[in-house]
Motif scaffolding. Structure first.
Motif, mmCIF file in Angstrom:
data_model
loop_
_atom_site.group_PDB
_atom_site.id
_atom_site.type_symbol
_atom_site.label_atom_id
_atom_site.label_comp_id
_atom_site.label_asym_id
_atom_site.label_seq_id
_atom_site.Cartn_x
_atom_site.Cartn_y
_atom_site.Cartn_z
ATOM 1 N N UNK A 178 -2.532 18.918 11.421
ATOM 2 C CA UNK A 178 -1.274 18.256 11.650
ATOM 3 C C UNK A 178 -0.097 18.696 11.149
ATOM 4 N N UNK A 179 -0.147 19.582 10.039
ATOM 5 C CA UNK A 179 1.048 20.092 9.191
ATOM 6 C C UNK A 179 0.941 21.318 9.321
ATOM 7 N N UNK A 180 2.062 22.196 9.401
ATOM 8 C CA UNK A 180 2.179 23.385 9.504
ATOM 9 C C UNK A 180 2.009 24.184 8.108
ATOM 10 N N UNK A 203 -3.126 10.521 11.049
ATOM 11 C CA UNK A 203 -1.812 11.329 11.214
ATOM 12 C C UNK A 203 -1.395 11.887 12.251
ATOM 13 N N UNK A 204 -2.286 12.317 13.209
ATOM 14 C CA UNK A 204 -1.821 12.594 14.745
ATOM 15 C C UNK A 204 -1.133 11.176 15.354
ATOM 16 N N UNK A 205 -1.835 10.080 15.156
ATOM 17 C CA UNK A 205 -1.452 9.085 16.000
ATOM 18 C C UNK A 205 0.019 8.619 15.383
ATOM 19 N N UNK A 206 0.045 8.621 13.985
ATOM 20 C CA UNK A 206 1.463 8.436 13.483
ATOM 21 C C UNK A 206 2.605 9.521 14.126
ATOM 22 N N UNK A 207 2.026 10.610 14.135
ATOM 23 C CA UNK A 207 3.195 11.664 14.650
ATOM 24 C C UNK A 207 3.527 11.321 15.963
ATOM 25 N N UNK A 208 2.479 11.030 16.883
ATOM 26 C CA UNK A 208 3.022 10.789 18.322
ATOM 27 C C UNK A 208 3.684 9.485 18.501
ATOM 28 N N UNK A 209 3.519 8.363 17.786
ATOM 29 C CA UNK A 209 4.105 7.288 17.715
ATOM 30 C C UNK A 209 5.481 7.546 17.282
ATOM 31 N N UNK A 210 5.594 8.386 16.541
ATOM 32 C CA UNK A 210 7.157 8.472 16.028
ATOM 33 C C UNK A 210 7.912 9.195 17.155
ATOM 34 N N UNK A 211 7.288 10.116 18.037
ATOM 35 C CA UNK A 211 7.823 10.925 18.999
ATOM 36 C C UNK A 211 8.156 9.864 19.991
ATOM 37 N N UNK A 212 7.102 9.128 20.326
ATOM 38 C CA UNK A 212 7.271 7.968 21.303
ATOM 39 C C UNK A 212 8.562 7.150 21.231
#
Length: 279
Positions: free
Chosen positions: A109-111, A1-10
């Motif tokens: 990962x999620x609020x 989940x964290x990797x996916x979020x970072x990839x989207x930000x990148x």
């Protein structure tokens, strides 16, 4: 989940600023570093120039005497020091994200993984840990002579109002800047923290340091560590070590309050004269 979020930000940030061929084939870690480096550079120069224009051009007749405005040479020197350090700062932020991605911290990962009240409680505890830890890291950088001599002294060359500017906010030895940012990562092993909020707070850290190096004599909002408090730190070397607030200085006896503008100028001259006579 964290990797996916970072990839989207990148992909979102790098995709807006650069052609794909320059970054898309890079490993995830290097994409994240590049995103952090570009973001930190934009924030530093953007907020630095904003406060520079606001303070020294739009409001100079209100806040500054002519002799208290930093020279272009001093400002350029601060920009050079900061730009040399930003790649290392960005590497530290990237490593902290790597640690989170691998599940080694208490980040979530999620609020909506927790209730609003729990989210706010975690945030308050996180900020309290940051406040205490950065105070002591900063104070030890002064009290431990080798650390001061080889690391922190390079930031304290900015010791007068006419050479302190917003651009001095990131003008540290890279190891010094990383040591003072380290509590942000260490806190994640103690208290659960929303990943996205953690990343935002890392960049807010940079904006805050830029803000408190703008030596405007304005009334502070208690208990915030405003620029007038931090200017005293740069001129006395032994007061006002705090970060976002003055609470730690108040608790540990290192707090000195700003005086009015006329007295403050005399106070700064007296402190610099004392420092020169005792070193």
């Amino acid at each position: 989940m964290f990797v996916e979020e970072n990839s989207n930000n990148n992909h979102m940030i790098l995709g807006m600023l650069m052609p794909k061929w320059m970054w898309e084939s890079l490993p995830h870690f290097y994409q994240t570093w590049m995103r952090n480096y570009i973001s930190a550079t934009i924030i530093y120069l953007g907020f630095g120039f904003f406060f520079y224009i606001y303070s020294y051009h739009l409001q100079r007749n209100i806040y500054f005497a002519r002799e208290s405005i930093p020279s272009n040479k001093a400002i350029f020197s601060q920009i050079i020091v900061s730009m040399k350090a930003i790649p290392a700062y960005s590497c530290y932020v990237t490593i902290s994200e790597y640690v989170i991605e691998n599940g080694w911290t208490k980040c979530f990962s999620r609020a909506n993984d927790v209730s609003v009240l729990t989210y706010l409680l975690y945030l308050v505890i996180y900020l309290l840990i940051i406040e205490v830890a950065i105070y002591w890291v900063h104070r030890l950088l002064h009290d431990i002579k080798p650390l001061y001599k080889y690391l922190h002294s390079s930031h304290h060359v900015y010791n007068k109002k006419n050479i302190i500017s917003p651009f001095a906010g990131l003008a540290f030895h890279p190891i010094d800047g990383i040591l003072q940012a380290m509590p942000h990562l260490m806190a994640l092993f103690i208290v659960p923290m929303h990943f996205s909020m953690h990343v935002k707070l890392m960049f807010i850290e940079g904006i805050w340091t830029i803000l408190i190096h703008d030596p405007i004599n304005v009334k502070n909002i208690w208990p915030m560590m405003g620029s007038t408090y931090h200017t005293i730190h740069h001129t006395t070397y032994k007061h006002n070590y705090g970060h976002y607030t003055i609470l730690m200085d108040w608790m540990f006896g290192t707090l000195t309050h700003p005086k009015d503008d006329a007295c403050q100028r005399c106070y700064i001259l007296e402190c610099n004269d004392l420092r020169l006579r005792t070193t």
